[in-house]
Write a protein that holds these residues in place. Structure first.
Motif, PDB file in Angstrom:
ATOM      1  N   GLN A 154     -16.380  -4.906  -3.144  1.00 54.84           N
ATOM      2  CA  GLN A 154     -15.898  -6.157  -3.712  1.00 54.84           C
ATOM      3  C   GLN A 154     -14.529  -5.916  -4.339  1.00 54.84           C
ATOM      4  OE1 GLN A 154     -17.815  -8.907  -3.455  1.00 54.84           O
ATOM      5  NE2 GLN A 154     -16.439 -10.343  -4.482  1.00 54.84           N
ATOM      6  N   VAL A 155     -13.605  -6.815  -4.053  1.00 53.38           N
ATOM      7  CA  VAL A 155     -12.249  -6.734  -4.602  1.00 53.38           C
ATOM      8  C   VAL A 155     -11.908  -8.075  -5.234  1.00 53.38           C
ATOM      9  CG1 VAL A 155      -9.818  -6.317  -4.124  1.00 53.38           C
ATOM     10  CG2 VAL A 155     -11.559  -5.083  -2.823  1.00 53.38           C
ATOM     11  N   HIS A 156     -11.472  -8.039  -6.461  1.00 47.80           N
ATOM     12  CA  HIS A 156     -11.016  -9.243  -7.148  1.00 47.80           C
ATOM     13  C   HIS A 156      -9.511  -9.154  -7.309  1.00 47.80           C
ATOM     14  CE1 HIS A 156     -10.983 -12.705  -9.751  1.00 47.80           C
ATOM     15  NE2 HIS A 156     -10.394 -12.025 -10.704  1.00 47.80           N
ATOM     16  N   MET A 157      -8.798 -10.220  -6.906  1.00 48.66           N
ATOM     17  CA  MET A 157      -7.341 -10.167  -6.905  1.00 48.66           C
ATOM     18  C   MET A 157      -6.749 -11.367  -7.644  1.00 48.66           C
ATOM     19  SD  MET A 157      -6.864  -8.929  -2.987  1.00 48.66           S
ATOM     20  CE  MET A 157      -7.962 -10.220  -2.437  1.00 48.66           C
ATOM     21  N   VAL A 158      -5.656 -11.127  -8.328  1.00 51.74           N
ATOM     22  CA  VAL A 158      -4.958 -12.181  -9.064  1.00 51.74           C
ATOM     23  C   VAL A 158      -3.474 -12.106  -8.740  1.00 51.74           C
ATOM     24  CG1 VAL A 158      -4.389 -13.138 -11.315  1.00 51.74           C
ATOM     25  CG2 VAL A 158      -6.656 -12.119 -10.926  1.00 51.74           C
ATOM     26  N   GLU A 159      -2.932 -13.220  -8.225  1.00 48.97           N
ATOM     27  CA  GLU A 159      -1.513 -13.283  -7.913  1.00 48.97           C
ATOM     28  C   GLU A 159      -0.714 -13.791  -9.111  1.00 48.97           C
ATOM     29  OE1 GLU A 159      -3.682 -14.731  -4.109  1.00 48.97           O
ATOM     30  OE2 GLU A 159      -3.872 -14.950  -6.286  1.00 48.97           O
ATOM     31  N   SER A 160       0.546 -13.398  -9.133  1.00 51.37           N
ATOM     32  CA  SER A 160       1.474 -13.883 -10.155  1.00 51.37           C
ATOM     33  C   SER A 160       2.887 -13.824  -9.597  1.00 51.37           C
ATOM     34  CB  SER A 160       1.372 -13.050 -11.434  1.00 51.37           C
ATOM     35  OG  SER A 160       1.707 -11.701 -11.175  1.00 51.37           O
ATOM     36  N   GLY A 161       3.811 -14.463 -10.294  1.00 51.27           N
ATOM     37  CA  GLY A 161       5.216 -14.392  -9.911  1.00 51.27           C
ATOM     38  C   GLY A 161       5.757 -15.622  -9.222  1.00 51.27           C
TER      39      GLY A 161
END
Length: 125
Positions: A1-8
């Motif tokens: 399981q991979v949890h990802m959060v984008e920003s920018g």
């Protein structure tokens, strides 16, 4: 399981630059192929770029080749998308995605297993 959060993401004039980041959780991040996709209102989700687990191989959509650069820092569990010379047609929600290596760098969103929530990029003319 991979949890990802984008920003920018953000608002930028045409010709400007942005760098998107995608921070991932999990100790197996370095084993995943990572991709960036984008979706404009009323349109399909489209492939932007992908990078192999070690960063040695990259792939880009024709529309962004020469303007965008994908990279990753496995020590920081982060993948980046440097976007230069932005155009109004680059306006979209940008999402990062992860998948286990299966040979090559996939371009179809259905080939990716995990997704971030997305970050809005708006390029004004």
């Amino acid at each position: 399981q991979v949890h990802m959060v984008e920003s920018g993401g953000g608002l930028v004039p045409a010709g400007g630059s942005l760098r998107l980041s995608c921070a991932a959780s999990g100790r197996t991040f370095s084993s995943y192929v990572m991709g960036w996709f984008r979706q404009a209102p009323g349109k399909d989700r489209n492939f932007v770029a992908a990078i192999s687990w070690n960063g040695a191989v990259t792939d880009y959509a024709r529309s962004v080749t020469g303007r965008f650069t994908i990279s990753r820092d496995n020590a920081k569990n982060t993948v980046y998308l440097q976007m230069n010379d932005l155009k109004p047609e680059d306006t979209a929600v940008y999402s990062c995605a992860a998948t286990s290596p299966r040979g090559g760098l996939p371009r179809l969103h259905a080939q990716y297993d995990y997704w971030g929530q997305g970050t809005q990029v708006t390029v004004s003319s």
